[in-house]
Each structure stands twice: as C-alpha cells, then as structure tokens.
Design a protein around this motif. Structure first.
Motif, PDB file in Angstrom:
ATOM      1  N   ASP A   1       8.190 -20.477 -47.647  1.00 47.21           N
ATOM      2  CA  ASP A   1       8.582 -19.000 -48.144  1.00 47.21           C
ATOM      3  C   ASP A   1       8.296 -18.620 -49.445  1.00 47.21           C
ATOM      4  OD1 ASP A   1       9.903 -18.598 -46.260  1.00 47.21           O
ATOM      5  OD2 ASP A   1      12.074 -19.055 -47.376  1.00 47.21           O
ATOM      6  N   ASN A   2       7.316 -19.656 -50.693  1.00 49.76           N
ATOM      7  CA  ASN A   2       6.882 -19.611 -52.394  1.00 49.76           C
ATOM      8  C   ASN A   2       5.481 -18.852 -51.909  1.00 49.76           C
ATOM      9  OD1 ASN A   2       9.264 -20.239 -53.572  1.00 49.76           O
ATOM     10  ND2 ASN A   2       8.795 -22.081 -53.123  1.00 49.76           N
ATOM     11  N   GLY A   3       5.479 -19.476 -50.851  1.00 47.93           N
ATOM     12  CA  GLY A   3       2.819 -19.200 -50.666  1.00 47.93           C
ATOM     13  C   GLY A   3       2.564 -20.584 -50.145  1.00 47.93           C
ATOM     14  N   MET A   4       3.239 -21.080 -50.306  1.00 48.33           N
ATOM     15  CA  MET A   4       2.228 -22.876 -50.194  1.00 48.33           C
ATOM     16  C   MET A   4       1.823 -23.095 -48.396  1.00 48.33           C
ATOM     17  SD  MET A   4       1.808 -23.841 -53.335  1.00 48.33           S
ATOM     18  CE  MET A   4       0.970 -26.141 -52.650  1.00 48.33           C
ATOM     19  N   GLY A   5       0.807 -23.631 -48.050  1.00 47.74           N
ATOM     20  CA  GLY A   5       0.445 -23.724 -46.431  1.00 47.74           C
ATOM     21  C   GLY A   5      -0.139 -25.187 -46.447  1.00 47.74           C
ATOM     22  N   VAL A   6      -0.094 -25.798 -45.245  1.00 48.79           N
ATOM     23  CA  VAL A   6      -1.509 -26.538 -44.727  1.00 48.79           C
ATOM     24  C   VAL A   6      -2.171 -26.051 -43.645  1.00 48.79           C
ATOM     25  CG1 VAL A   6      -1.238 -28.329 -44.763  1.00 48.79           C
ATOM     26  CG2 VAL A   6       0.164 -27.884 -46.178  1.00 48.79           C
ATOM     27  N   PHE A   7      -3.494 -26.289 -43.854  1.00 49.27           N
ATOM     28  CA  PHE A   7      -3.701 -26.205 -41.843  1.00 49.27           C
ATOM     29  C   PHE A   7      -4.849 -26.741 -42.056  1.00 49.27           C
ATOM     30  CE2 PHE A   7      -2.462 -21.508 -43.386  1.00 49.27           C
ATOM     31  CZ  PHE A   7      -2.623 -20.986 -42.730  1.00 49.27           C
ATOM     32  N   GLU A   8      -4.229 -27.173 -40.775  1.00 50.42           N
ATOM     33  CA  GLU A   8      -5.602 -28.465 -39.774  1.00 50.42           C
ATOM     34  C   GLU A   8      -6.611 -27.414 -39.334  1.00 50.42           C
ATOM     35  OE1 GLU A   8      -5.079 -31.761 -40.002  1.00 50.42           O
ATOM     36  OE2 GLU A   8      -3.075 -31.296 -40.918  1.00 50.42           O
ATOM     37  N   CYS A   9      -7.736 -28.159 -39.877  1.00 50.28           N
ATOM     38  CA  CYS A   9      -8.826 -27.186 -39.315  1.00 50.28           C
ATOM     39  C   CYS A   9      -9.921 -28.420 -38.681  1.00 50.28           C
ATOM     40  CB  CYS A   9      -9.722 -26.409 -40.894  1.00 50.28           C
ATOM     41  SG  CYS A   9      -8.501 -25.220 -41.606  1.00 50.28           S
ATOM     42  N   HIS A  10     -10.690 -27.651 -38.081  1.00 51.06           N
ATOM     43  CA  HIS A  10     -11.695 -28.479 -36.939  1.00 51.06           C
ATOM     44  C   HIS A  10     -12.575 -26.902 -37.045  1.00 51.06           C
ATOM     45  CE1 HIS A  10      -9.677 -31.893 -36.028  1.00 51.06           C
ATOM     46  NE2 HIS A  10      -8.170 -30.740 -36.248  1.00 51.06           N
ATOM     47  N   LEU A  11     -13.963 -27.608 -37.291  1.00 43.91           N
ATOM     48  CA  LEU A  11     -15.221 -27.101 -36.901  1.00 43.91           C
ATOM     49  C   LEU A  11     -16.130 -27.461 -36.635  1.00 43.91           C
ATOM     50  CD1 LEU A  11     -18.429 -25.517 -39.798  1.00 43.91           C
ATOM     51  CD2 LEU A  11     -18.374 -27.031 -37.689  1.00 43.91           C
ATOM     52  N   ARG A  12     -16.323 -26.630 -35.383  1.00 39.16           N
ATOM     53  CA  ARG A  12     -17.610 -27.820 -34.080  1.00 39.16           C
ATOM     54  C   ARG A  12     -18.677 -26.512 -33.852  1.00 39.16           C
ATOM     55  NH1 ARG A  12     -12.511 -29.043 -32.842  1.00 39.16           N
ATOM     56  NH2 ARG A  12     -11.972 -32.107 -32.242  1.00 39.16           N
ATOM     57  N   GLY A  13     -19.520 -27.878 -33.233  1.00 38.26           N
ATOM     58  CA  GLY A  13     -21.293 -26.658 -32.831  1.00 38.26           C
ATOM     59  C   GLY A  13     -21.754 -27.687 -32.649  1.00 38.26           C
ATOM     60  N   PRO A  14     -23.101 -27.539 -31.868  1.00 38.54           N
ATOM     61  CA  PRO A  14     -23.976 -27.876 -31.443  1.00 38.54           C
ATOM     62  C   PRO A  14     -24.393 -29.331 -32.346  1.00 38.54           C
ATOM     63  CG  PRO A  14     -25.135 -26.410 -32.415  1.00 38.54           C
ATOM     64  CD  PRO A  14     -24.021 -26.162 -32.617  1.00 38.54           C
ATOM     65  N   GLY A  15     -23.816 -30.550 -31.454  1.00 39.67           N
ATOM     66  CA  GLY A  15     -23.775 -31.713 -32.773  1.00 39.67           C
ATOM     67  C   GLY A  15     -22.887 -32.267 -33.502  1.00 39.67           C
ATOM     68  N   ILE A  16     -21.852 -31.077 -33.726  1.00 35.89           N
ATOM     69  CA  ILE A  16     -20.988 -31.720 -35.136  1.00 35.89           C
ATOM     70  C   ILE A  16     -19.931 -31.187 -35.106  1.00 35.89           C
ATOM     71  CG2 ILE A  16     -20.991 -29.288 -36.865  1.00 35.89           C
ATOM     72  CD1 ILE A  16     -23.412 -28.666 -36.708  1.00 35.89           C
ATOM     73  N   HIS A  17     -19.397 -32.172 -35.287  1.00 33.97           N
ATOM     74  CA  HIS A  17     -17.976 -32.265 -35.392  1.00 33.97           C
ATOM     75  C   HIS A  17     -17.638 -32.172 -37.129  1.00 33.97           C
ATOM     76  CE1 HIS A  17     -13.006 -33.488 -35.102  1.00 33.97           C
ATOM     77  NE2 HIS A  17     -13.381 -32.169 -34.900  1.00 33.97           N
ATOM     78  N   ALA A  18     -16.374 -31.151 -37.793  1.00 35.01           N
ATOM     79  CA  ALA A  18     -15.743 -31.306 -38.871  1.00 35.01           C
ATOM     80  C   ALA A  18     -14.595 -31.290 -38.669  1.00 35.01           C
ATOM     81  CB  ALA A  18     -16.681 -30.365 -40.421  1.00 35.01           C
TER      82      ALA A  18
END
Length: 156
Positions: free
Chosen positions: A112-129
């Motif tokens: 409720d204080n505005g703090m957040g955590v997000f799990e993120c994945h970036l994909r593309g041709p031959g790419i994973h971050a």
C-alpha cells in the motif's frame, strides 16, 4: 491490445518511449514488444542496442502496467521510480537491428506504500534476459520529489 496510446500510459515523452506496443495487460502481468530500429538515442554504430538497455525496456513495461491500471480505474498516470534490479542476466551482448523484443512482466509483490517487485523476462530471436525489478510509486509524487531534492549547502 489496449485502447490507450503508449504516450498516455508512460510518464516519458518522445524518443524516451522505447517500447512500441502493449500486447496485453491484466491485474497481474503485462506483455509488451518493441522492434530494434536504427537511429534511436541508444543505438550502437551497427544499429543494435546494448543489452543493458533490457533493464529499461523491462522498467517501461512495468510503467505501462501501472499506466494501464490507472486508466482502467479512471485515475491519472503516476510517476514511478525504478529503485533497482536483481539478477539481470542476458545471454547476448546486444539486441540486433531488426530484432523484435517481447517483455513479460509479472507483479510478484506490491504494498500500500507504493513499493513493488516484478519478475521480468525479455525474449527475442536467440535472446533471453531476465531480472527482478524493484519499483516505487509514491502516493504524492510531486511532494515526494520536492522532499527528496538535494539539500542546499548555503543553509547550514
């Protein structure tokens, strides 16, 4: 697809908007994409983008998530901050010119204080971050920015 233009979801402007489109967004996650084009602010000489820019693409996706939620609730888009990231891993050194990049961000924690955590994945041709982003949306951003400014040394 969402009904709002990106410029109405992000507190960014012009060339600083690096994502091209929100493919889907619900209460827990967002899917965005962008095409690596030449001539941008961060392009290398060969037109590619440095891999570290993946963090910003993830952060803008999280900002678009917050913007979509604000619009759905009839609220203005609020300013948010990327506080940091943990475990940014990318299996390439750059994102090639012409590559289509897809970001998937999932909210894993938000208080409720505005703090957040997000799990993120970036994909593309031959790419994973991947990374875990820690973000903060202050309840009153203008007041927060005024309070968070550097102290004036002449007032000592």
């Amino acid at each position: 697809m969402i009904p709002w233009p990106l410029a109405e979801l992000l507190p960014h402007a012009g060339e600083m908007i690096l994502i091209d489109q929100v493919d889907s967004c619900d209460d827990e996650q967002i899917h965005t994409r962008t095409l690596v084009r030449p001539g941008g602010l961060f392009n290398r000489a060969d037109g590619s983008l440095p891999a570290w820019l993946g963090i910003e693409l993830m952060a803008q996706s999280v900002a678009a998530f917050a913007g979509c939620r604000a619009r759905r609730n009839g609220q203005p888009v609020a300013l948010g901050f990327l506080l940091g990231t943990r475990k940014y891993q990318c299996d390439v050194e750059h994102f090639a010119l012409g590559a289509e990049l897809h970001v998937h961000a999932t909210r894993s924690l938000e208080d409720d204080n505005g703090m957040g955590v997000f799990e993120c994945h970036l994909r593309g041709p031959g790419i994973h971050a991947s990374a875990r982003l820690n973000v903060f949306t202050p309840p009153q951003p203008t007041r927060y920015l005024a309070e968070a400014g550097p102290e004036d040394p002449s007032h000592d």
